[in-house]
Design a protein around this motif. Structure first.
Motif, short mmCIF file in Angstrom:
data_model
loop_
_atom_site.label_atom_id
_atom_site.label_comp_id
_atom_site.label_asym_id
_atom_site.label_seq_id
_atom_site.Cartn_x
_atom_site.Cartn_y
_atom_site.Cartn_z
N THR A 108 5.21 83.21 12.88
CA THR A 108 5.74 82.12 13.68
C THR A 108 4.60 81.17 14.02
OG1 THR A 108 7.28 83.69 14.70
CG2 THR A 108 6.99 81.57 15.80
N LEU A 142 3.03 78.87 16.53
CA LEU A 142 3.16 78.69 17.98
C LEU A 142 2.83 77.27 18.42
CD1 LEU A 142 1.46 82.00 19.14
CD2 LEU A 142 3.90 81.53 18.86
N SER A 143 1.83 76.71 17.82
CA SER A 143 1.49 75.31 18.08
C SER A 143 1.12 74.70 16.74
CB SER A 143 0.32 75.19 19.07
OG SER A 143 -0.85 75.75 18.53
#
Length: 174
Positions: A149, A151-152
């Motif tokens: 994933t 995240l930023s």
């Protein structure tokens, strides 16, 4: 750890503290400094494939509850940084960052090796590998059932990528 990465020689060196790439992350995540930390130095004489392969040998540590952190940047060119909050990323920085994310999404990690042979976008984004290699260590620890994933995902000061990703075992995460 020495057994896991053998025959690569590893020695303990407590003569200096943690590198800024380690403490700058951990001081935010663990402000009480209440976790043990082992930091690996990276052999600058080796290429990306070697670093990635070494990381694959660290994979079993995840099953022992060890948090593996690869702290670096996909795009890290301080020479052309623009010190302003509202500047747009250089087009080459965005293109290279997007290229790397696509290779991560598709699991094509070997496409991220030999970074300086990947064209001008890569050469500008990664003028030296020391901030890029930690990504390969994180990717080398991925297992087939893992979920990645982002995240930023942004580039600040035009040439400093702040893309971060979380790798977690999908069976454990649910």
């Amino acid at each position: 750890m020495q057994t896991l990465i053998a025959p690569t020689p590893v020695t303990l060196d407590e003569s200096w503290g943690l590198d800024h790439g380690t403490w700058s992350v951990l001081q935010k995540a663990y402000p009480d400094a209440d976790i043990p930390v082992v930091q690996l130095s990276m052999d600058v004489t080796k290429d990306e494939a070697w670093h990635y392969e070494l990381a694959t040998r660290l994979r079993p540590l995840r099953h022992e509850g060890v948090l593996i952190v690869g702290s670096g940047n996909i795009v890290h060119n301080l020479r052309v940084l623009k010190w302003a909050d509202d500047v747009q990323p250089y087009p080459w920085a965005t293109r290279f960052n997007d290229y790397v994310k696509q290779q991560i999404r598709t699991g094509n990690h070997t496409a991220l090796f030999n970074v300086h042979e990947q064209g001008e976008d890569a050469r500008l984004s990664v003028p030296s590998e020391d901030h890029y290699w930690p990504l390969l260590y994180a990717l080398g620890c991925i297992e087939p059932e893992d979920r990645v994933t982002f995240l930023s995902d942004y580039i600040t000061f035009a040439s400093l990528g702040m893309t971060s990703l979380l790798i977690e075992n999908s069976a454990v995460a649910e």
